[in-house]
Enzyme design. Structure first.
Site, PDB file in Angstrom:
ATOM      1  CE  LYS A   5      -4.309  -1.761   1.972  1.00 17.22           C
ATOM      2  NZ  LYS A   5      -4.008  -3.172   1.865  1.00 17.22           N
ATOM      3  CD  GLU A   7      -6.386   6.155   6.940  1.00 20.70           C
ATOM      4  OE1 GLU A   7      -5.298   6.009   6.345  1.00 20.70           O
ATOM      5  OE2 GLU A   7      -7.335   5.368   6.802  1.00 20.70           O
ATOM      6  CG  HIS A  52     -13.319  -5.336   6.608  1.00 20.68           C
ATOM      7  ND1 HIS A  52     -13.789  -4.040   6.578  1.00 20.68           N
ATOM      8  CD2 HIS A  52     -13.010  -5.586   7.904  1.00 20.68           C
ATOM      9  CE1 HIS A  52     -13.738  -3.523   7.807  1.00 20.68           C
ATOM     10  NE2 HIS A  52     -13.282  -4.445   8.628  1.00 20.68           N
ATOM     11  NE  ARG A  81      -6.725 -10.889  -6.606  1.00 19.23           N
ATOM     12  CZ  ARG A  81      -7.936 -10.492  -6.292  1.00 19.23           C
ATOM     13  NH1 ARG A  81      -8.911 -10.584  -7.179  1.00 19.23           N
ATOM     14  NH2 ARG A  81      -8.216  -9.999  -5.101  1.00 19.23           N
TER      15      ARG A  81
END
Length: 479
Positions: free
Chosen positions: A115, A199, A234, A291
């Site tokens: 990330k 954040e 999630h 992918r």
């Protein structure tokens, strides 16, 4: 390219084989000992057992898969999704053995697999990202300065772990010090490290992803968006295309951002760029999946494009046969992931034998299936049995068709997510399009499905009673 090995199992293996056969390409299946009788094994032209049931002893054995490929003169390997699909080392292994890896180059997989590295890579293209810092801190005064800069609410997250430990949402400055101290304390207890990230908190996010396809000649297109906000733990369960909230202007803006993300890492093949969309229609880059996605069928249906065929063509070095101007959205598609899970018991895995397993059929219904009646559901792999997809001229038509398809999908012996899919399609928030990633937390409970079962049983009983009374009256009529 005359022969492809599919380094996967179940429905995605069959899905890839179907397109390969359509293109006149021979297929090779690999399987574990427990998967010996699975449909993908018999569907392929050739099949080879590569190990015992655990994936670490079979589907994750890259060297063994290469060995089989070379022995059978395989030209290319399609990894599907999961297992080795985002493994840069395996992509390099294919390249080193002169076998085409049907996917991006290993460099792109490596960059987008991190990330922090991904965010650093896309910075040059001014891709919107959730405001925050990419360093860990423990200083409250520094946290206050950062929070004032990015604006409240903010999210404090432990740098050393996850699972919600050391995570706090802070709505105002006067809460910051106490909440940060709690987060640091919790993170220290859980991970032995109290440092945290800060954040911007996206309060009501929607999960929107953009499908991209790139060739080796510098051409990149996006194939519109998928709405993936209906999730549990999630993990996506219901997906659709297009989204109900994107305007043509926002769609074009997000599509270009996705193309720029692909450019930033010299991407080749099919990929998906994931974004968060807040309540004010601001979007933020999350990550890129290097992918084919589980939910790719909804994109295929609204764009009339075979993504697997494009993957193969690109891997052969061909120029993309479509341009952005060629692509138009037509109709609406929904997908329900049919998992062997019990929605009445916190979606825990449900194992057993498929005593009854009948798939729905009909116009506008597609089932990408990977198992059959009488088979045991293996405990070693992802519990997805199939993907149920419906397509209609309108969103409501696709929803109604999905409800009908769920009713006609007969499964006995295990529990599945089919009742949950019906619950979603019946819910006002989903029907209206007014939902976000908190849908399950906000609207769903096992009691809701149980209440629906009870209501359906009562209706069935009333219908049966009326029919009984009618039949009895008929029998009393004189000749």
């Amino acid at each position: 390219m005359k022969k492809i090995l599919i380094a996967n199992r179940g429905e995605i293996a069959i899905r890839v084989m179907r397109t390969a056969k359509k293109m006149g390409i021979k297929t090779v299946a690999v399987y574990s000992e427990v998967d010996r009788n699975m449909p993908h094994v018999t569907y392929a032209d050739e099949a080879v057992c590569i190990g015992k049931a655990p994936s670490s002893e079979s589907y994750l054995r890259g060297e063994k898969i290469i060995e089989v490929s070379k022995a059978l003169n395989v030209d290319a390997i399609h990894p599907g999704y999961g297992f080795l699909s985002e493994n840069a080392d395996f992509a390099e292994l294919c390249e080193a053995n002169d076998i085409i890896f049907i996917g991006p180059k290993s460099k792109a997989i490596t960059v987008m697999g991190s990330k922090l590295a991904a965010k650093e890579t896309v910075k040059a293209y001014n891709i919107p990202m959730v405001p925050g810092i990419d360093e860990a801190i423990t200083d409250v005064d520094k946290a206050k300065a950062i929070a004032k800069d990015i604006g409240f609410p903010i999210l404090i997250k432990a740098s050393a772990g996850g699972g919600g430990k050391g995570m706090r949402v802070v709505s105002a400055e006067d809460e910051l010090e106490s909440q940060m101290n709690r987060a640091i304390s919790e993170a220290t207890s859980a991970f032995g490290d109290g440092s945290v990230f800060i954040e911007k908190y996206v309060a009501s996010p929607r999960h929107i992803e953009i499908q991209v396809m790139a060739d080796t000649h510098g051409n990149i297109v996006h194939l519109f968006e998928r709405e993936c906000s209906i999730q549990r733990r999630h993990q996506k369960v219901v997906e659709e295309a297009p989204s109900t909230v994107l305007t043509p202007e926002l769609r074009a803006e997000m599509g270009q951002a996705a193309i720029d993300v692909a450019k930033s890492c010299d991407y080749v093949g099919a990929g998906t760029v994931e974004f968060l969309l807040d309540e004010n229609k601001n979007f933020y880059f999350l990550e890129m999946n290097t992918r084919l996605q589980v939910e790719h069928p909804v994109t295929e249906l609204i764009s009339n494009v075979d993504l697997v065929e494009l993957q193969i063509r690109v891997a052969r070095g061909e120029v993309l046969p479509i341009t952005q101007d060629d692509l138009k959205i037509k109709g609406h598609a929904l997908e329900l992931r049919v998992y062997a899970e019990d929605p009445l018991n916190d979606f825990l895995p449900s194992v057993g034998t498929l005593e009854t397993y009948k798939l729905p059929v009909g116009e506008g219904i597609r089932v990408d299936n990977g198992i059959g009646e009488g088979m045991d559901v293996p405990i070693y792999y992802d519990p997805m049995l199939s993907k149920l997809i419906t397509y209609g001229k309108t969103r409501m038509e696709a929803i109604q068709l999905m409800k009908k398809a769920i009713d006609n999908y007969k499964v006995e012996g295990i529990e599945t997510t089919l009742p949950f899919g019906k619950f979603v399609c019946d819910h006002d928030a989903f029907i209206s399009g007014d939902f976000d990633t908190h849908f399950v937390k906000t609207h769903y409970s096992p009691e809701a499905i149980e209440a629906e079962y009870k209501e359906e049983a009562e209706v069935a009983a009333m219908v049966a009673l009326q029919q009984y009374l009618k039949d009895r009256e008929t029998l009393r009529l004189p000749n």
